[in-house]
Motif scaffolding. Structure first.
Motif, PDB file in Angstrom:
ATOM      1  N   PRO A  17       0.819  -1.225   0.000  1.00 13.89           N
ATOM      2  CA  PRO A  17       0.000   0.000   0.000  1.00 13.89           C
ATOM      3  C   PRO A  17       0.851   1.273   0.000  1.00 13.89           C
ATOM      4  O   PRO A  17       0.561   2.225  -0.721  1.00 13.89           O
ATOM      5  CB  PRO A  17      -0.823  -0.118   1.280  1.00 13.89           C
ATOM      6  CG  PRO A  17      -0.850  -1.567   1.594  1.00 13.89           C
ATOM      7  CD  PRO A  17       0.472  -2.106   1.121  1.00 13.89           C
ATOM      8  N   GLU A  18       1.911   1.271   0.789  1.00 15.23           N
ATOM      9  CA  GLU A  18       2.801   2.433   0.860  1.00 15.23           C
ATOM     10  C   GLU A  18       3.499   2.681  -0.485  1.00 15.23           C
ATOM     11  O   GLU A  18       3.621   3.829  -0.929  1.00 15.23           O
ATOM     12  CB  GLU A  18       3.836   2.193   1.958  1.00 15.23           C
ATOM     13  CG  GLU A  18       4.835   3.300   2.137  1.00 15.23           C
ATOM     14  CD  GLU A  18       5.863   2.958   3.195  1.00 15.23           C
ATOM     15  OE1 GLU A  18       6.985   3.476   3.084  1.00 15.23           O
ATOM     16  OE2 GLU A  18       5.563   2.174   4.130  1.00 15.23           O
ATOM     17  N   MET A  19       3.961   1.609  -1.133  1.00 12.40           N
ATOM     18  CA  MET A  19       4.644   1.764  -2.417  1.00 12.40           C
ATOM     19  C   MET A  19       3.688   2.324  -3.471  1.00 12.40           C
ATOM     20  O   MET A  19       4.074   3.173  -4.278  1.00 12.40           O
ATOM     21  CB  MET A  19       5.237   0.429  -2.864  1.00 12.40           C
ATOM     22  CG  MET A  19       6.399  -0.043  -2.004  1.00 12.40           C
ATOM     23  SD  MET A  19       7.264  -1.532  -2.608  1.00 12.40           S
ATOM     24  CE  MET A  19       6.027  -2.809  -2.375  1.00 12.40           C
ATOM     25  N   ILE A  20       2.436   1.870  -3.465  1.00 14.29           N
ATOM     26  CA  ILE A  20       1.447   2.361  -4.430  1.00 14.29           C
ATOM     27  C   ILE A  20       1.129   3.830  -4.172  1.00 14.29           C
ATOM     28  O   ILE A  20       1.135   4.642  -5.101  1.00 14.29           O
ATOM     29  CB  ILE A  20       0.183   1.477  -4.411  1.00 14.29           C
ATOM     30  CG1 ILE A  20       0.521   0.117  -5.032  1.00 14.29           C
ATOM     31  CG2 ILE A  20      -0.966   2.147  -5.157  1.00 14.29           C
ATOM     32  CD1 ILE A  20      -0.581  -0.903  -4.955  1.00 14.29           C
ATOM     33  N   VAL A  21       0.908   4.181  -2.915  1.00 11.78           N
ATOM     34  CA  VAL A  21       0.611   5.583  -2.557  1.00 11.78           C
ATOM     35  C   VAL A  21       1.772   6.498  -2.945  1.00 11.78           C
ATOM     36  O   VAL A  21       1.563   7.637  -3.362  1.00 11.78           O
ATOM     37  CB  VAL A  21       0.290   5.704  -1.050  1.00 11.78           C
ATOM     38  CG1 VAL A  21       0.311   7.150  -0.588  1.00 11.78           C
ATOM     39  CG2 VAL A  21      -1.066   5.076  -0.756  1.00 11.78           C
ATOM     40  N   ASN A  22       2.993   6.000  -2.835  1.00  7.37           N
ATOM     41  CA  ASN A  22       4.176   6.804  -3.146  1.00  7.37           C
ATOM     42  C   ASN A  22       4.511   6.831  -4.633  1.00  7.37           C
ATOM     43  O   ASN A  22       5.586   7.281  -5.025  1.00  7.37           O
ATOM     44  CB  ASN A  22       5.380   6.315  -2.342  1.00  7.37           C
ATOM     45  CG  ASN A  22       5.260   6.668  -0.882  1.00  7.37           C
ATOM     46  OD1 ASN A  22       4.638   7.669  -0.513  1.00  7.37           O
ATOM     47  ND2 ASN A  22       5.833   5.863  -0.017  1.00  7.37           N
ATOM     48  N   GLY A  23       3.597   6.342  -5.476  1.00  7.59           N
ATOM     49  CA  GLY A  23       3.761   6.490  -6.919  1.00  7.59           C
ATOM     50  C   GLY A  23       4.560   5.411  -7.614  1.00  7.59           C
ATOM     51  O   GLY A  23       5.014   5.603  -8.739  1.00  7.59           O
ATOM     52  N   HIS A  24       4.726   4.250  -6.980  1.00  2.00           N
ATOM     53  CA  HIS A  24       5.523   3.178  -7.588  1.00  2.00           C
ATOM     54  C   HIS A  24       4.677   2.104  -8.264  1.00  2.00           C
ATOM     55  O   HIS A  24       5.219   1.088  -8.701  1.00  2.00           O
ATOM     56  CB  HIS A  24       6.437   2.544  -6.542  1.00  2.00           C
ATOM     57  CG  HIS A  24       7.442   3.498  -5.984  1.00  2.00           C
ATOM     58  ND1 HIS A  24       8.476   4.018  -6.731  1.00  2.00           N
ATOM     59  CD2 HIS A  24       7.551   4.056  -4.753  1.00  2.00           C
ATOM     60  CE1 HIS A  24       9.191   4.836  -5.986  1.00  2.00           C
ATOM     61  NE2 HIS A  24       8.651   4.881  -4.788  1.00  2.00           N
ATOM     62  N   ASP A  25       3.362   2.324  -8.370  1.00  7.79           N
ATOM     63  CA  ASP A  25       2.477   1.357  -9.019  1.00  7.79           C
ATOM     64  C   ASP A  25       2.946   1.116 -10.449  1.00  7.79           C
ATOM     65  O   ASP A  25       3.180   2.055 -11.212  1.00  7.79           O
ATOM     66  CB  ASP A  25       1.038   1.867  -9.006  1.00  7.79           C
ATOM     67  CG  ASP A  25       0.031   0.810  -9.427  1.00  7.79           C
ATOM     68  OD1 ASP A  25       0.347  -0.385  -9.316  1.00  7.79           O
ATOM     69  OD2 ASP A  25      -1.067   1.184  -9.864  1.00  7.79           O
ATOM     70  N   GLY A  26       3.140  -0.147 -10.802  1.00  5.21           N
ATOM     71  CA  GLY A  26       3.590  -0.499 -12.143  1.00  5.21           C
ATOM     72  C   GLY A  26       5.093  -0.594 -12.281  1.00  5.21           C
ATOM     73  O   GLY A  26       5.596  -1.084 -13.288  1.00  5.21           O
ATOM     74  N   GLU A  27       5.839  -0.131 -11.292  1.00  4.81           N
ATOM     75  CA  GLU A  27       7.299  -0.254 -11.313  1.00  4.81           C
ATOM     76  C   GLU A  27       7.702  -1.589 -10.694  1.00  4.81           C
ATOM     77  O   GLU A  27       6.875  -2.316 -10.156  1.00  4.81           O
ATOM     78  CB  GLU A  27       7.940   0.897 -10.533  1.00  4.81           C
ATOM     79  CG  GLU A  27       7.710   2.244 -11.147  1.00  4.81           C
ATOM     80  CD  GLU A  27       8.348   3.378 -10.369  1.00  4.81           C
ATOM     81  OE1 GLU A  27       8.407   4.475 -10.926  1.00  4.81           O
ATOM     82  OE2 GLU A  27       8.775   3.181  -9.208  1.00  4.81           O
ATOM     83  N   TYR A  28       8.977  -1.894 -10.773  1.00  3.41           N
ATOM     84  CA  TYR A  28       9.518  -3.118 -10.174  1.00  3.41           C
ATOM     85  C   TYR A  28      10.370  -2.734  -8.979  1.00  3.41           C
ATOM     86  O   TYR A  28      11.214  -1.850  -9.066  1.00  3.41           O
ATOM     87  CB  TYR A  28      10.343  -3.907 -11.192  1.00  3.41           C
ATOM     88  CG  TYR A  28       9.479  -4.494 -12.267  1.00  3.41           C
ATOM     89  CD1 TYR A  28       9.019  -5.803 -12.167  1.00  3.41           C
ATOM     90  CD2 TYR A  28       9.080  -3.728 -13.359  1.00  3.41           C
ATOM     91  CE1 TYR A  28       8.187  -6.337 -13.144  1.00  3.41           C
ATOM     92  CE2 TYR A  28       8.252  -4.256 -14.334  1.00  3.41           C
ATOM     93  CZ  TYR A  28       7.813  -5.555 -14.222  1.00  3.41           C
ATOM     94  OH  TYR A  28       6.985  -6.082 -15.181  1.00  3.41           O
ATOM     95  N   VAL A  29      10.132  -3.416  -7.861  1.00  2.00           N
ATOM     96  CA  VAL A  29      10.863  -3.127  -6.633  1.00  2.00           C
ATOM     97  C   VAL A  29      11.892  -4.233  -6.394  1.00  2.00           C
ATOM     98  O   VAL A  29      11.640  -5.397  -6.659  1.00  2.00           O
ATOM     99  CB  VAL A  29       9.906  -3.004  -5.418  1.00  2.00           C
ATOM    100  CG1 VAL A  29       9.142  -4.288  -5.165  1.00  2.00           C
ATOM    101  CG2 VAL A  29      10.661  -2.550  -4.171  1.00  2.00           C
TER     102      VAL A  29
END
Length: 78
Positions: A17-29
């Protein structure tokens, strides 16, 4: 040898949830142990970054998405 990526997957789920809120949706972590380290736009770029940073040590690369139908890949380190 079995590679246990449970810690990294649990970190992914907890931080999603934190990664999505911080604009990383669709990226690779890239996650190592319990820490998200780096984000890239492509799987290949994330994998290259992780190999440069961690070599053959254990790490986890996954697309940041709420769609858990996405495939998981690892390589056999045994």
């Amino acid at each position: 040898m079995t590679v246990d990526l449970q810690t990294e997957f649990q970190t992914y789920c907890a931080k999603l949830p934190e990664m999505i809120v911080n604009g990383h949706d669709g990226e690779y972590v890239v996650i190592r142990e319990s820490q998200p380290f780096h984000f890239e736009r492509t799987y290949e770029a994330a994998l290259n970054w992780a190999y440069d940073k961690f070599g053959l040590e254990r790490f986890f690369v996954k697309k940041v998405t709420e769609d858990f139908a996405a495939a998981h890949f690892t390589r056999d380190l045994g």
